[in-house]
Motif scaffolding. Structure first.
Motif, PDB file in Angstrom:
ATOM      1  N   UNK A   3       0.814  -1.216   0.000  1.00  0.00           N
ATOM      2  CA  UNK A   3       0.000   0.000   0.000  1.00  0.00           C
ATOM      3  C   UNK A   3       0.847   1.264   0.000  1.00  0.00           C
ATOM      4  N   UNK A   4       2.179   1.144   0.205  1.00  0.00           N
ATOM      5  CA  UNK A   4       3.044   2.305   0.121  1.00  0.00           C
ATOM      6  C   UNK A   4       2.889   3.284   1.264  1.00  0.00           C
ATOM      7  N   UNK A   5       2.622   2.791   2.455  1.00  0.00           N
ATOM      8  CA  UNK A   5       2.488   3.647   3.632  1.00  0.00           C
ATOM      9  C   UNK A   5       2.144   2.824   4.848  1.00  0.00           C
ATOM     10  N   UNK A   6       2.177   3.489   6.010  1.00  0.00           N
ATOM     11  CA  UNK A   6       1.911   2.811   7.284  1.00  0.00           C
ATOM     12  C   UNK A   6       0.418   2.558   7.431  1.00  0.00           C
ATOM     13  N   UNK A   7      -0.019   1.391   6.990  1.00  0.00           N
ATOM     14  CA  UNK A   7      -1.440   1.043   6.987  1.00  0.00           C
ATOM     15  C   UNK A   7      -1.845   0.530   8.359  1.00  0.00           C
ATOM     16  N   UNK A   8      -3.034   0.941   8.800  1.00  0.00           N
ATOM     17  CA  UNK A   8      -3.503   0.437  10.095  1.00  0.00           C
ATOM     18  C   UNK A   8      -5.002   0.182  10.080  1.00  0.00           C
ATOM     19  N   UNK A   9      -5.881   1.164  10.382  1.00  0.00           N
ATOM     20  CA  UNK A   9      -7.304   0.811  10.444  1.00  0.00           C
ATOM     21  C   UNK A   9      -7.859   0.474   9.064  1.00  0.00           C
ATOM     22  N   UNK A  10      -8.771  -0.492   9.029  1.00  0.00           N
ATOM     23  CA  UNK A  10      -9.434  -0.895   7.793  1.00  0.00           C
ATOM     24  C   UNK A  10     -10.920  -1.037   8.057  1.00  0.00           C
ATOM     25  N   UNK A  11     -11.698  -1.057   6.980  1.00  0.00           N
ATOM     26  CA  UNK A  11     -13.145  -1.258   7.080  1.00  0.00           C
ATOM     27  C   UNK A  11     -13.633  -1.872   5.776  1.00  0.00           C
TER      28      UNK A  11
END
Length: 373
Positions: A66-74
């Motif tokens: 994803x090219x970044x610090x991914x955290x919350x999802x839905x």
């Protein structure tokens, strides 16, 4: 009333067992596959696992960058889109298309976010995206276009200190925000005419100083809210007034023993879809605690289990048969089978994830052999 609620739970339990029996009798080709999405913050990717319920084993299908610090999802309500918030600059929401045949991800759209967001959620009708900024002390609201991508116009509202979760109630009238630094549960009303959030003059409920309300879930009817505070690791049962949106405290349960030597650091909370069991994670004890939900909404403890190192996040499968917990420091996922009668957790599989797994979403694909139209 109690007899009616007990009967409905009994019927739901028999339906669940009957479904499992029919699936087991119908052959491997008819098994539905559960897909597990794990956001790996430090690896900047999402692990996509397929769970085969016939073997109780998971297989890594895809590692999506994803090219970044991914955290919350839905997940969208139709399970065609996965929304993932990027908490490193440039702050943005990645909208990912879900392949209905495999569960694999592909690019669908993107939109900027006003800050680093600790939590995101969709309203019950799938018309708006909400986000909460823990460090920015603000929440945001974006309308979704016809393709499910957030529009650029954003409503931004200041909140109390450290909002951690933002979620619409089951009736879609109110948006609730846990304020970890302010020790209260705030809420807003959705104005259907202006399509804006209106701040309520008083909080839904205020907690003891230093408790740190973090994550929460609603009962199916919205009559009860189960809220986990981070700093004291207490699980609170709240009774909600559906008309005013306010809540009152019914009871509280401690996740840790009284003589626990470390500070509390509770994290996540989820309920089985049938409303029978509730689970919560605590990071300093590396544990999961389970509770049975009684007919009156109150809880009774059913057990505590060791799990991954620093379990910030876990998820429960839509059929309520499995729980997947990830460890931020172990960089692994453990899969548990949930006993349908007792709620006890039994580990059945363990897989490596990316670095610092911090969010879990689970969904079910159509049964094998179904067409994609």
């Amino acid at each position: 009333m109690l007899l009616i609620m007990s009967a409905s739970r009994l019927i739901a339990g028999w339906k669940k067992l009957l479904t499992m029996l029919l699936v087991s009798m119908s052959g491997v080709g008819c098994y539905a596959h559960t897909i597990i999405y794990v956001a790996n913050t430090d690896s900047q990717n999402i692990s996509v696992f397929r769970l085969d319920e016939s073997t109780q084993k998971s297989t890594l299908l895809q590692t999506y960058a994803v090219g970044g610090a991914v955290m919350p999802m839905a997940l969208s309500s139709n399970k065609r889109l996965l929304y993932a918030a990027i908490r490193s600059e440039p702050y943005r929401i990645a909208v990912l298309a879900i392949d209905p045949a495999t569960g694999k991800l592909s690019p669908h759209g993107s939109a900027p976010l006003v800050d680093s967001m600790a939590n995101i959620a969709l309203d019950q009708d799938g018309r708006y995206l909400f986000a909460a900024s823990y460090g920015g002390n603000k929440i945001s609201m974006n309308r979704l276009d016809s393709n499910g991508v957030p529009e650029t116009e954003t409503q931004v509202l200041a909140t109390g200190e450290h909002p951690h979760q933002i979620t619409a109630d089951p009736t879609n009238q109110f948006i609730y925000v846990s304020l970890l630094g302010a020790d209260r549960l705030g809420y807003f009303r959705i104005n259907s005419t202006t399509e804006k959030l209106q701040h309520m003059s008083k909080p839904a409920i205020t907690f003891d100083s230093g408790s740190g309300p973090r994550h929460f879930v609603f009962s199916a009817t919205g009559k009860f809210i189960y809220l986990l505070d981070e700093l004291q690791a207490n699980l609170h049962v709240l009774q909600r007034n559906s008309e005013t949106g306010t809540a009152s405290l019914l009871e509280s349960h401690a996740l840790l023993p009284e003589d626990w030597p470390q500070k509390a650091w509770a994290a996540d909370i989820h309920m089985t879809p049938d409303g029978k069991f509730l689970y919560a994670s605590e990071r300093n004890s590396n544990s999961l605690s389970g509770f049975k939900i009684k007919a009156d909404g109150r809880l009774s403890a059913i057990g505590r289990w060791d799990t991954e190192h620093q379990p910030r996040a876990f998820g429960i499968s839509p059929d309520g048969n499995f729980l997947a917990a990830v460890g931020q420091k172990s960089h692994h996922m453990t899969l548990y089978a949930i006993h349908p009668e007792t709620g006890a957790l039994t580990p059945v599989d363990r897989k490596s994830t990316g670095k610092n797994p911090a969010w879990v979403e689970m969904m079910v694909l159509p049964v094998s052999g179904a067409t994609n139209n």
